[in-house]
Write a protein that holds these residues in place. Structure first.
Motif, PDB file in Angstrom:
ATOM      1  N   ASP A   8     -65.881  -7.322  -6.874  1.00 41.53           N
ATOM      2  CA  ASP A   8     -64.618  -6.693  -7.255  1.00 41.53           C
ATOM      3  C   ASP A   8     -63.588  -7.698  -7.747  1.00 41.53           C
ATOM      4  O   ASP A   8     -62.545  -7.306  -8.278  1.00 41.53           O
ATOM      5  N   LEU A   9     -63.860  -8.972  -7.567  1.00 37.98           N
ATOM      6  CA  LEU A   9     -62.934 -10.007  -8.008  1.00 37.98           C
ATOM      7  C   LEU A   9     -63.252 -10.526  -9.410  1.00 37.98           C
ATOM      8  O   LEU A   9     -62.460 -11.262 -10.000  1.00 37.98           O
ATOM      9  N   TYR A  11     -63.537 -10.912 -13.313  1.00 36.18           N
ATOM     10  CA  TYR A  11     -62.713 -10.509 -14.453  1.00 36.18           C
ATOM     11  C   TYR A  11     -63.552 -10.642 -15.720  1.00 36.18           C
ATOM     12  O   TYR A  11     -63.581 -11.703 -16.356  1.00 36.18           O
ATOM     13  N   SER A 102     -66.215  -3.647 -14.953  1.00 39.17           N
ATOM     14  CA  SER A 102     -66.631  -4.448 -13.798  1.00 39.17           C
ATOM     15  C   SER A 102     -68.118  -4.734 -13.955  1.00 39.17           C
ATOM     16  O   SER A 102     -68.805  -4.066 -14.737  1.00 39.17           O
ATOM     17  N   GLU A 269     -55.215 -15.784  -5.079  1.00 35.29           N
ATOM     18  CA  GLU A 269     -56.058 -14.675  -5.524  1.00 35.29           C
ATOM     19  C   GLU A 269     -56.625 -14.962  -6.914  1.00 35.29           C
ATOM     20  O   GLU A 269     -57.797 -14.680  -7.189  1.00 35.29           O
ATOM     21  N   THR A 270     -55.799 -15.553  -7.785  1.00 41.36           N
ATOM     22  CA  THR A 270     -56.275 -15.903  -9.123  1.00 41.36           C
ATOM     23  C   THR A 270     -57.418 -16.901  -9.048  1.00 41.36           C
ATOM     24  O   THR A 270     -58.417 -16.778  -9.768  1.00 41.36           O
ATOM     25  N   GLN A 272     -59.532 -17.338  -6.585  1.00 44.92           N
ATOM     26  CA  GLN A 272     -60.721 -16.661  -6.074  1.00 44.92           C
ATOM     27  C   GLN A 272     -61.360 -15.787  -7.155  1.00 44.92           C
ATOM     28  O   GLN A 272     -62.585 -15.777  -7.318  1.00 44.92           O
ATOM     29  N   ARG A 273     -60.525 -15.081  -7.905  1.00 50.41           N
ATOM     30  CA  ARG A 273     -61.062 -14.216  -8.969  1.00 50.41           C
ATOM     31  C   ARG A 273     -61.739 -15.054 -10.047  1.00 50.41           C
ATOM     32  O   ARG A 273     -62.816 -14.699 -10.538  1.00 50.41           O
ATOM     33  N   ARG A 274     -61.110 -16.157 -10.412  1.00 51.00           N
ATOM     34  CA  ARG A 274     -61.711 -17.002 -11.438  1.00 51.00           C
ATOM     35  C   ARG A 274     -63.025 -17.599 -10.939  1.00 51.00           C
ATOM     36  O   ARG A 274     -63.995 -17.722 -11.694  1.00 51.00           O
ATOM     37  N   TYR A 276     -65.274 -16.332  -8.835  1.00 52.34           N
ATOM     38  CA  TYR A 276     -66.385 -15.384  -8.886  1.00 52.34           C
ATOM     39  C   TYR A 276     -66.701 -14.949 -10.321  1.00 52.34           C
ATOM     40  O   TYR A 276     -67.839 -14.569 -10.621  1.00 52.34           O
ATOM     41  N   THR A 277     -65.715 -15.054 -11.213  1.00 48.48           N
ATOM     42  CA  THR A 277     -65.997 -14.821 -12.626  1.00 48.48           C
ATOM     43  C   THR A 277     -66.878 -15.941 -13.173  1.00 48.48           C
ATOM     44  O   THR A 277     -67.831 -15.695 -13.927  1.00 48.48           O
TER      45      THR A 277
END
Length: 737
Positions: A8-9, A11, A102, A269-270, A272-274, A276-277
């Motif tokens: 879910d993280l 992008y 997603s 959060e950014t 972490q999202r980056r 997993y992307t």
């Protein structure tokens, strides 16, 4: 730990303003044969596929791979006004505001028609869900004959085979890189009756009308590169139901399992999202081409044949077969990440490369369409294979593996071929390398392919020879070990002591006149001389000696980093800008593979603080943030840059690609408070390996001390066996004094 599941993280829109055909993925499984997504541009391998700034969808195609494309479809409404024009005038605007993307799922609204299209997939079957709320006849356009990404789809044919089923095929025309045509077979099933099928005589494409009363339509599209029968088998085996939401959930679960092999705590959060992307990109792009039963397309011979992968005791294929861009640069990316976290994936790809050798005689460096492409240069698969062996991932029949790898390093092998040199073996200049100790620039024999840049070829061959020497040593081939080790010193023959740089040399041994180490290419592959000078990962101590000693080498490289820092460490924001005068003269470029190891050179030369400082700077400037406009600067070669970003962020790196006995990992500067790697116990004895940092903040980016399982870490490296036995590495962070 992240508050959301890793999947879910992700992008997916990262860097999609610079996208190319195989870059973007949404409704796809890891390494899926099907990778279904919308296309906003369809002409060319570059600048095509899903391009964020283009607001018009031109179809939903099922194959986005290295030099392969196929099966583009589009749901439409048909009226009296457009019933004839629809075959050429069917594109639709869409908005990112109503789009949902997603891993494993994509939903868009086609504004022209008011149709909502939702996409998901299994590994070999695309699954569509269309909502037709408006008035008019609902239909699905099959663009079987069209330009689509890297090549044209031609000879597309389809027939109705039942009330709700269709079958057909198309051919991908050859490209400059993929020299033979490649055929795709498909089986279509709908959950509603097919009212009629109409073929347009001008385009050759098909319009499939569904029951006029049906406003919601589900459609499955299974593909195969071997036969219609195997396309049907793929559908029956992978998608024998009509539960769209279940398939979305299954896809999410599969992605989550792989992404969850690395768990992180701390950071924004950014960040972490980056992270997993980046990890998501490391697990896609290279596409499965074998069927569920192990049948696969073999185009390596004079005539096409259907091959059969070996089966296990349960009748399942022992591995999958793949379409793959080059392993050029994988020594600093996939070798480490896959070898540590996904050894099963590394083994699968190694066995696939060996299957190509069994069929065609050579281990490929980037196969497409079931055949060799000779993409990029050298024997870039050698470090990948040797790394898999040294890590205990590939264990069977090692003597045979060594012999086929050795063949690639000799006359008649793949090392002799320049990029995309299909019909000759002169462009790689291997005969000069063997006789004179370097590849000249220009190569006097003529132009036979791409990337005939002698200085870079010499550096690549020397490193790859060193990795093969390590395998020779492991297997007790002392004479071969000495031979390839001696060849690995050839890098010295293109180092010009008078300038302090690697420098092209012509066939008469004369240095290139008016040499400018900041001129892009001209003797160097996708790099300039300043960047390429450091491509000696196997003998950095020897390189430093040529430069006048370790201190001078460190000062030289540090100065290059200081200059590159001002330019953001990349040659602009896209691969195409590397030749632009404004960007091409950068001394270190983290937007392409040739110099992505440079921050960790300081470690090997005794200055780990500079490795930690500069690797953190690169991480922040090049691989931090989430935006469609940047991310990998347009050159994410099927997991290479995504993997590099992951390694920088967890603080582990392998300078020589993990090819020595009990490979070592260099310690960098982790950006998270905790990184927990789940170890695959089918390959490694440990359960988890955790990296924890204390005193970490935005200023404390240097590692002051390390403790591994209660014991002080001496130096800045730990071994593969220490990691795979499991445990905890505790790093005390601080700032420079």
């Amino acid at each position: 730990m992240p508050t959301a599941d890793p999947v879910d993280l992700v992008y997916p829109q990262l860097d999609t303003e610079n996208s190319r055909w195989f870059f973007f993925s949404s409704a796809s499984r890891p390494f899926g044969m099907v990778n279904l997504s919308p296309d906003t541009e369809i002409d060319g391998a570059w600048g095509s596929g899903y391009r964020y700034k283009t607001d018009t969808i031109k179809g939903f195609s099922h194959v986005h791979g290295w030099q392969i494309s196929g099966l583009s479809v589009m749901p439409v409404f048909i009226s009296e006004e457009n019933k004839d024009a629809v075959f050429t005038d069917f594109h639709s605007k869409f908005s990112h505001e109503t789009e949902k993307v997603s891993p494993g799922y994509h939903s868009v609204e086609l504004e022209r028609y008011g149709i909502t299209a939702e996409l998901t997939s299994t590994k070999r079957v695309g699954f569509h869900k269309y909502s037709f709320p408006g008035e008019g006849r609902s239909a699905i356009l099959f663009n079987l004959n069209t330009i689509l990404g890297p090549s044209a789809n031609v000879d597309g044919k389809m027939e109705k085979t039942g009330d709700k089923t269709l079958s057909g095929s198309l051919e991908m025309e050859p490209t400059h890189r993929r020299p033979k045509p490649f055929k795709l077979y498909f089986k279509i099933a709908l959950d509603v009756d097919i009212d009629s099928v109409r073929q347009d005589q001008e385009t050759g494409n098909y319009l499939v009308y569904t029951d006029p009363g049906e406003k919601n339509v589900l459609m499955k599209a299974a593909i195969s590169y071997t036969s219609l029968e195997n396309a049907a088998t793929n559908m029956d085996s992978e998608l024998n139901h009509w539960d769209f939401e279940k398939t979305v959930a299954d896809s999410k679960r599969e992605w989550n399992d792989l992404l969850g092999r690395i768990k992180i705590e701390g950071g924004t959060e950014t960040a972490q999202r980056r992270f997993y992307t980046d990890l998501w990109h490391a697990l896609q792009g290279r596409r499965t081409i074998s069927d569920v039963n192990g049948a696969y397309p073999d185009n390596t011979g004079e005539n096409f044949r259907i091959g059969q992968l070996p089966l296990d005791e349960h009748g399942k294929p022992k591995f999958a077969h793949y379409n793959s861009d080059a392993f050029w640069g994988a020594q600093w990316t996939l070798n480490t990440l896959w070898g540590l976290v996904y050894p099963n994936i590394m083994k699968d790809f190694a066995l696939s490369l060996l299957q190509y050798q069994k069929d065609g005689g050579l281990v490929p460096r980037g196969p497409s369409g079931g055949n060799y492409t000779y993409v990029m240069t050298g024997a870039s698969s050698t470090p990948f294979m040797v790394s898999a062996i040294q890590k205990g991932i590939l264990t069977e029949d090692l003597e045979s593996v060594y012999q086929v790898l050795k063949k690639n390093h000799m006359i008649g092998g793949i090392m002799a071929k320049a990029g995309y040199e299909h019909d000759t073996s002169l462009g790689g200049g291997l005969k000069y390398y063997l006789e004179e100790g370097y590849v000249p620039y220009p190569i006097p024999d003529g132009d036979f392919g791409g990337h005939q840049d002698g200085a870079s070829l010499t550096l690549e061959y020397a490193y790859q020879d060193w990795t093969l020497a390590q395998l020779a040593k492991k297997l007790g081939h002392q004479e071969d070990y000495d031979y390839f080790l001696a060849r690995s010193k050839n890098y010295k023959n293109v180092f010009d002591a008078s300038t302090g740089w690697m420098r092209p040399k012509d066939v008469d041994g004369q240095w290139r006149e008016d040499y400018d180490p900041y001129q892009h290419e001209h003797g160097f592959i996708e790099a300039n001389g300043a960047q390429a000078t450091w491509f000696v990962p196997h003998d950095l101590e020897g390189l430093a000696e040529l430069m006048g000693g370790t201190k001078k080498a460190i000062e030289k490289l540090n100065t290059q980093f200081q200059t590159a820092d001002k330019l953001g460490f990349t040659s602009g924001s896209s691969h195409a800008q590397e030749l632009h005068p404004e960007y091409s003269r950068i001394p270190i470029n983290y937007g392409n593979q040739p110099s992505i190891q440079t921050a960790f050179i300081f470690n090997r030369l005794g200055s780990p603080d500079l490795t930690q400082y500069w690797s953190r700077k690169v991480t922040e400037k090049v691989f931090g943030g989430l935006s469609p406009s940047t991310g990998y600067n347009g050159d994410e070669d099927q997991g290479l840059m995504g993997s590099l970003a992951v390694l920088l962020k967890i603080g582990l790196f392998q300078m020589n690609g993990g090819t020595e006995e009990n490979p070592s990992y260099q310690i960098g500067s982790p950006i998270f408070g905790s990184v927990e790697i789940s170890l695959d116990q089918n390959y490694y004895p440990g359960k988890t390996f955790t990296i924890k940092t204390i005193n970490k903040n935005k200023d404390n980016i240097l590692v002051k001390s390390g403790i591994l399982n209660g014991e002080k870490v001496e130096g800045s490296t730990i071994s593969h066996s220490q990691i795979t036995e499991g445990g905890e590495l505790l790093l005390k962070m601080g700032r420079s004094e």
